[in-house]
Design an enzyme around this catalytic site. Structure first.
Site, short mmCIF file in Angstrom:
data_model
loop_
_atom_site.label_atom_id
_atom_site.label_comp_id
_atom_site.label_asym_id
_atom_site.label_seq_id
_atom_site.Cartn_x
_atom_site.Cartn_y
_atom_site.Cartn_z
CE LYS A 52 46.99 101.99 6.12
NZ LYS A 52 45.81 102.76 5.68
CD GLN A 96 42.29 101.80 5.71
OE1 GLN A 96 43.22 102.32 6.31
NE2 GLN A 96 42.40 101.38 4.46
CG ASP A 119 45.71 108.31 4.97
OD1 ASP A 119 46.62 107.60 4.54
OD2 ASP A 119 44.64 107.87 5.45
N1 GUN Z 1 41.82 103.03 1.61
C1 GUN Z 1 42.60 102.60 0.59
N2 GUN Z 1 43.82 103.17 0.66
C2 GUN Z 1 43.81 103.97 1.75
C3 GUN Z 1 44.79 104.81 2.33
O1 GUN Z 1 45.94 104.96 1.88
N3 GUN Z 1 44.39 105.45 3.47
C4 GUN Z 1 43.15 105.33 3.99
N4 GUN Z 1 42.83 106.02 5.08
N5 GUN Z 1 42.22 104.56 3.45
C5 GUN Z 1 42.56 103.88 2.34
#
Ligand code: GUN
Length: 291
Positions: A52, A96, A119
């Site tokens: 990211k 996350q 998200d």
């Molecule tokens: N853990 C697995 N996929 C994601 C996601 O798309 N966003 C976040 N914040 N955590 C995750």
């Protein structure tokens, strides 16, 4: 069989985003700024967050990574969320997942300002998504829609089987694909661990979205010829022949199912990069919402 190449499509969409960022810069507008909170040392999470941050650099966004030890208290994490909510320099942020067991992810998600929830996990955004209103779409489902759209895969009137009912993939993608909209209008079966006779569903499916988190679960004898496969799984399986000691596989037996499919996403290089690109699109949307 045609590969649904998420890596190539991501590259293309990211170059489109980079052009928009150049335009924002040229006109003196805010440069999108994404922050990510990473708690603990989960290797998969580390890798996702790294991607990211790298993508932010590629498209010209600013990014801030806030790393915290696994011993952080829930209260301390909530205070970081409050600070990011109040920080006008940050347009969007993510926490996350998964979080350590002593922290309630629902409490944390509810604390995020929906206007910065890139998200798309906050119920405010999820509810708007379910009603077809303007909102941040959750990143992985959004990435899947883009992949299907740009590959010209017809969903209208098709039977789509979604495997897995998580809040971040299975449930939202089943809602999105059944909506009366572009890349929608499908008849969707949402299957899960209590589904009886799963193969009866998968064998009839025109499109299968596999998001159950079980390595190579979907086998060739469970699908029909010409099926379109979107494999959301990213599983680490031990492999001593690899330097790092593991290899990544999806929820689909790629060789077997791929031989029958008309289109299939590889793992890695399919849905994964599209998730990150969708997050970039949401961050761009966040900065435009402020203006
Ligand atoms: N853990 C697995 N996929 C994601 C996601 O798309 N966003 C976040 N914040 N955590 C995750």
């Amino acid at each position: 069989m045609e590969l649904l190449d998420g890596r190539a499509l991501s590259k293309q969409i990211k170059s489109e985003i980079a052009k928009e960022v150049d335009l924002l810069k040229a006109t003196g507008k805010d440069i999108p700024h994404l922050a990510a909170i990473l708690v603990g040392e989960n290797p998969a999470s580390e890798s996702y967050v790294r991607n990211k941050v790298r993508s932010c650099e590629e498209v010209g966004f600013e990014s801030t990574l806030i790393r915290k030890d696994e011993s952080i208290t829930e209260q301390e994490l909530l205070e970081i969320v409050d600070r990011l909510n109040a920080n006008d320099d940050v347009h969007g942020f993510i926490v996350q997942l998964p979080l350590p067991r002593h922290i309630d992810p629902i409490k944390v998600t509810l604390r995020i300002d929906p206007k910065k929830d890139v998200d798309g996990f906050h119920p405010n955004n999820f509810g708007k998504m379910a009603q077809g209103l303007d909102c941040f779409l959750p990143a992985t489902p959004y990435g899947i829609l883009l992949l299907l759209e740009r590959a010209g895969i017809e969903t209208n009137g098709k039977h789509i089987v979604v495997m897995g009912r998580s809040n971040i993939v299975g449930t939202p993608i089943s809602i999105l694909l059944s909506r009366k909209s572009n890349v929608g209008n499908a008849t969707v079966s949402l299957t899960h661990s209590r589904t009886k006779n799963l193969t009866e569903f998968t064998k009839k499916a025109d499109i299968i979205i596999a998001a159950l988190g079980i390595p190579e679960f979907l086998k060739a004898d469970m699908v029909k010829e010409g099926v379109v496969i979107v494999d959301v799984g990213i599983n680490r399986v031990e492999d001593s022949s690899k330097k790092r000691g593991y290899r990544l596989v999806g929820d689909v037996d790629f060789e077997g199912v791929g031989a029958k499919a008309s289109h299939i996403t590889p793992v890695p290089g399919g849905v994964g990069p599209m998730t990150v690109t969708a997050l970039m699109l949401n961050t761009l949307k966040a900065v435009k919402m402020v203006d």
